[in-house]
Design an enzyme around this catalytic site. Structure first.
Site, PDB file in Angstrom:
ATOM      1  N   GLU A 185      23.925 -83.411   1.689  1.00 53.92           N
ATOM      2  CA  GLU A 185      24.875 -82.323   1.961  1.00 53.92           C
ATOM      3  C   GLU A 185      24.901 -81.947   3.432  1.00 53.92           C
ATOM      4  O   GLU A 185      25.434 -80.903   3.801  1.00 53.92           O
ATOM      5  CB  GLU A 185      24.550 -81.106   1.080  1.00 53.92           C
ATOM      6  CG  GLU A 185      25.096 -81.298  -0.320  1.00 53.92           C
ATOM      7  CD  GLU A 185      24.709 -80.214  -1.306  1.00 53.92           C
ATOM      8  OE1 GLU A 185      24.208 -79.160  -0.896  1.00 53.92           O
ATOM      9  OE2 GLU A 185      24.913 -80.444  -2.509  1.00 53.92           O
ATOM     10  N   GLU A 197      19.128 -73.457   2.255  1.00 56.96           N
ATOM     11  CA  GLU A 197      19.004 -74.242   1.023  1.00 56.96           C
ATOM     12  C   GLU A 197      20.219 -75.148   1.026  1.00 56.96           C
ATOM     13  O   GLU A 197      21.247 -74.826   0.456  1.00 56.96           O
ATOM     14  CB  GLU A 197      18.977 -73.308  -0.186  1.00 56.96           C
ATOM     15  CG  GLU A 197      18.349 -73.925  -1.397  1.00 56.96           C
ATOM     16  CD  GLU A 197      19.297 -74.768  -2.210  1.00 56.96           C
ATOM     17  OE1 GLU A 197      19.844 -75.764  -1.649  1.00 56.96           O
ATOM     18  OE2 GLU A 197      19.478 -74.446  -3.382  1.00 56.96           O
TER      19      GLU A 197
HETATM   20  N1  SAH Z   1      21.616 -69.999  -0.216  1.00 59.36           N
HETATM   21  C1  SAH Z   1      22.186 -69.922  -1.555  1.00 59.36           C
HETATM   22  C2  SAH Z   1      23.247 -70.962  -1.808  1.00 59.36           C
HETATM   23  C3  SAH Z   1      22.856 -72.397  -1.527  1.00 59.36           C
HETATM   24  S1  SAH Z   1      24.146 -73.541  -1.835  1.00 59.36           S
HETATM   25  C4  SAH Z   1      21.072 -70.001  -2.562  1.00 59.36           C
HETATM   26  O1  SAH Z   1      20.010 -70.506  -2.201  1.00 59.36           O
HETATM   27  O2  SAH Z   1      21.252 -69.609  -3.708  1.00 59.36           O
HETATM   28  C5  SAH Z   1      24.553 -74.077  -0.217  1.00 59.36           C
HETATM   29  C6  SAH Z   1      25.699 -73.296   0.412  1.00 59.36           C
HETATM   30  O3  SAH Z   1      25.741 -73.644   1.767  1.00 59.36           O
HETATM   31  C7  SAH Z   1      27.060 -73.606  -0.125  1.00 59.36           C
HETATM   32  O4  SAH Z   1      27.677 -72.404  -0.477  1.00 59.36           O
HETATM   33  C8  SAH Z   1      27.814 -74.278   1.035  1.00 59.36           C
HETATM   34  O5  SAH Z   1      29.174 -73.916   1.060  1.00 59.36           O
HETATM   35  C9  SAH Z   1      27.080 -73.740   2.241  1.00 59.36           C
HETATM   36  N2  SAH Z   1      26.970 -74.580   3.459  1.00 59.36           N
HETATM   37  C10 SAH Z   1      26.496 -75.837   3.537  1.00 59.36           C
HETATM   38  N3  SAH Z   1      26.392 -76.245   4.801  1.00 59.36           N
HETATM   39  C11 SAH Z   1      26.785 -75.200   5.583  1.00 59.36           C
HETATM   40  C12 SAH Z   1      26.872 -74.996   6.991  1.00 59.36           C
HETATM   41  N4  SAH Z   1      26.476 -75.944   7.842  1.00 59.36           N
HETATM   42  N5  SAH Z   1      27.346 -73.824   7.433  1.00 59.36           N
HETATM   43  C13 SAH Z   1      27.705 -72.852   6.555  1.00 59.36           C
HETATM   44  N6  SAH Z   1      27.629 -72.976   5.216  1.00 59.36           N
HETATM   45  C14 SAH Z   1      27.163 -74.130   4.732  1.00 59.36           C
END
Ligand code: SAH
Length: 683
Positions: free
Chosen positions: A153, A144
């Site tokens: 993002e 996500e």
């Molecule tokens: N999966 C959770 C949170 C989604 S928010 C849910 O669905 O509730 C997205 C998260 O991904 C954030 O905490 C951000 O720090 C992390 N993130 C984004 N890109 C990333 C990457 N390439 N590797 C590791 N973490 C990542």
């Protein structure tokens, strides 16, 4: 461990060194994060869970072990869903350390420690192999990583890498597919966020028109997306020129390419008009059949289905590089170009000479798009607002006025020039906006309005040719202001230039007042409200973490939100709480007030909202907050160009207040040394 951060104080203008604990930044990030909003997004959570269950059962149905890679696990929610759905093992990758630590705790608390391994790394650093972070490649990819623009993002490079190195060929992906939709529209209201409209001024010697420079007219603007709660945009504010069409898709189950590319679609206008804006949103299909679908479509697309409110995903407004007439039934071609992180649009009409769609990302050439944000464009285009300034200026200017304007990128000096006599010299102190001279040139005012390049405390009599200033004006507006009271910088600048003011100086605005009202939000309360149990998983560790971060500073802070996008109901009368007298210098002592507001309507007291009102003259005022309470239910109209300050109450009284309206007591203190406002409320 402490670190020092240098910054200009937005209110006082003073350069200051703040001693910040090293963890301050991450507390800010957690406190203001969208995690709570995501956990409250029922529609998203339910659909992810359905998609994950379906993917796990497809893999198990093939007799394979289900090995899940969850990139960006946050609270660990999606990995826990996978484990609960029967996955054999989950690798939960999270780059942000405080979140990775939280995920470990949450996973443990929910009893999944043996099934989920949290890896505190960026996914592109994750290794696979007997000694690696992951023992083997995964066959289910869950993420996500989307923002309102889908790719902002970094979802594309992350997927590209994951398919190359972290997952098996032919893996299942949840979501399976994203689809980006567009609709071409004409909208004066939204176009006013991107172009400056001519301003008409009735002067003594006839009508004058302030025109934007041609550089501004022809400027393609900036590629940064304008994301808004499109569901708050009434249909009367725009005209659809095309149907909703699919612009492009991304299949997450196949190798993803992040390299820049363009997509083209033919549109047949359903109405003639001026093509100005592309509205866009996306949906994600959680399974290959496309039956589990989470959509950001605005209210007019599926009028019968219920809308899920969310703030972490909204809708996008893209401005075309220039407005173009389209004719009903005469096909046009819309091009979307993207790089790894952003999208921009161009339109090719048959009548326009064959210019191949520009692949290059737009670059602002006029500087206005760099100096003014969308809301500021809208504010400058607000005719009613301009009319009030004109009326007020008329009453204070005369043929001998020596006028100084203190505001960022303001048109007040131009108005002041046209409303005064020709011989009068005007000065503008606008040191952050030197390039604004472009504007004066276009209106042939370069020798009429002088831009002084100096901070107010460094001004010398020679800057004013040894004349005293008789009229000091400001909107006030400063691009460094985040909260409404930061624009009190005008007062500090006024204090700094005191020695250059004549004894009978007129200051416009003559004063400002901080106003406050207690509100019940329709939805915004969710972003700061604990979640507890999310789809059967205990995420209270996250709630506690957000609470800790919110309380990290001794006094809780208000946060800026544009309330026209976030409906609320007033529970109290609006009330003036502090006044700031610009005719005098900033006092040495603090300004404080205490009192109570009566709650007049039933409802949940979620927050106090605060805004500034500027009294330009005795009879002419401008509100940067409440415009009116529009009905007996207490629904509010807010200034659409300004953000208001929202102070969320930490404990929202439950139904008690619903039956018996009471009162809220407050204590507000404006520290004139630091420019900070501290607030305390008791419900
Ligand atoms: N999966 C959770 C949170 C989604 S928010 C849910 O669905 O509730 C997205 C998260 O991904 C954030 O905490 C951000 O720090 C992390 N993130 C984004 N890109 C990333 C990457 N390439 N590797 C590791 N973490 C990542």
């Amino acid at each position: 461990m402490k670190t020092f951060c240098g910054r200009a104080n937005p209110t006082t203008g003073a350069m200051e060194w703040l001693e910040e604990a090293e963890d301050y930044d991450y507390h800010q990030e957690i406190a203001r994060s969208r995690y709570a909003d995501m956990l409250h997004d029922k529609d998203r959570n339910v659909k992810y869970y359905q998609g994950i269950r379906a993917a796990v059962s497809r893999v198990k149905g093939r007799g394979e072990k289900a090995i899940v890679l969850d990139i960006g696990t946050g609270t660990g929610l999606l990995s826990m869903m996978a484990a609960a759905a029967g996955a054999d093992f989950c690798y939960a990758v999270e780059v942000f350390r405080p979140m990775a630590n939280a995920a470990v705790k949450i996973v443990e608390k929910n009893g999944f420690s043996d099934k989920i391994k949290v890896i505190n790394k960026h996914s592109t650093e994750v290794t696979v192999g007997p000694d690696g972070d992951m023992e083997c490649r995964a066959n289910i990819l869950v993420t996500e990583l989307f923002d309102t623009e889908l790719i902002g993002e970094g979802a594309l490079p992350t997927y590209e890498h994951a398919h190359k190195y972290l997952v098996q060929e032919g893996c299942e992906a949840v979501p399976h597919m994203a689809t980006v939709y567009v609709q071409l529209v004409e909208s004066k209201r939204m176009w006013a966020w991107n172009k400056l409209f001519p301003i008409h001024v009735e002067a003594e010697d006839g009508e004058k028109i302030i025109v934007p420079p041609s550089e501004m007219e022809n400027c393609p603007g900036v590629p940064s997306v304008c994301d808004i709660q499109l569901n708050q945009m009434p249909s009367s504010d725009f005209t659809a020129l095309s149907d909703v069409v699919t612009m492009f898709r991304v299949d997450f189950s196949k190798p993803v390419q992040s390299a820049s590319t363009c997509y083209r679609v033919q549109l047949e206008p359903v109405q003639s008009g001026k093509a100005q804006i592309v509205l866009s949103w996306w949906d994600i299909g959680m399974d290959p059949s496309g039956t589990i679908n989470c959509t950001m479509a605005p209210y007019w697309v599926n009028p019968t289905s219920a809308l899920q409110w969310r703030d972490h995903w909204m809708q996008c407004v893209y401005f075309l590089p220039k407005e173009q007439p389209v004719v009903r039934g005469e096909k046009v071609q819309l091009t979307a170009c993207r790089d790894e992180y952003s999208v921009w649009y161009t339109l090719q009409t048959a009548s326009a000479e064959e210019d191949e769609a520009a692949v290059e990302s737009p670059v602002c050439r006029c500087l206005a798009h760099l100096l003014w944000n969308r809301a500021r464009f809208g504010e400058l285009n607000d005719r009613d607002r301009t009319r009030r300034y004109i009326e007020a200026l008329r009453t204070v200017l005369n043929t001998d006025s020596v006028c100084l304007c203190i505001s960022d990128g303001s048109l007040l000096p131009v108005l002041a020039h046209y409303l005064g006599a020709k011989q009068v010299q005007y000065f503008i102190l606008d040191f952050r906006f030197l390039h604004f001279s472009l504007f004066f040139k276009a209106n042939h005012l370069e020798d009429k309005i002088k831009i002084i390049e100096a901070r107010p405390e460094l001004l010398k009599p020679s800057h004013f040719e040894d004349k005293k200033i008789s009229v000091l004006v400001g909107e006030p507006f400063f691009s460094t202001s985040l909260l409404p009271w930061h624009n009190l910088y005008f007062w500090y600048a006024r204090t700094a230039v005191a020695s250059h003011l004549s004894s009978s100086v007129t200051v416009l605005p003559q004063s400002a007042a901080l106003h406050m009202m207690i509100v019940e939000f329709q939805d915004l309360w969710r972003i700061r409200s604990p979640c507890g149990i999310c789809e059967g998983f205990d995420v209270r560790t996250m709630d506690d973490m957000i609470e800790d971060s919110l309380n990290f500073r001794e006094s809780k802070e208000a946060e800026p939100h544009p309330l026209w996008e976030y409906p609320c109901k007033s529970l109290s009368e609006p009330q003036g709480v502090l006044t700031f007298d610009f005719s005098r210098a900033v006092p040495q002592h603090c300004l404080s007030t205490e009192g109570s507001v009566n709650l007049l309507r039933k409802g949940r007291s979620h927050a106090a909202v605060l805004w500034m009102e500027y009294h330009l003259t005795a009879d002419i005022s401008i509100s940067t907050g409440l415009m009116q309470i529009s009905n007996e239910k207490g629904n509010c109209d807010w200034n659409r160009h300004c953000k208001q300050a929202v102070y969320f109450f930490s404990s929202v009284p439950e139904s008690g207040t619903l039956s018996a309206p009471g009162a809220v007591t407050y204590a507000i203190n404006f520290d004139t040394k630091t420019g900070e406002i501290a607030m305390d409320f008791k419900l």
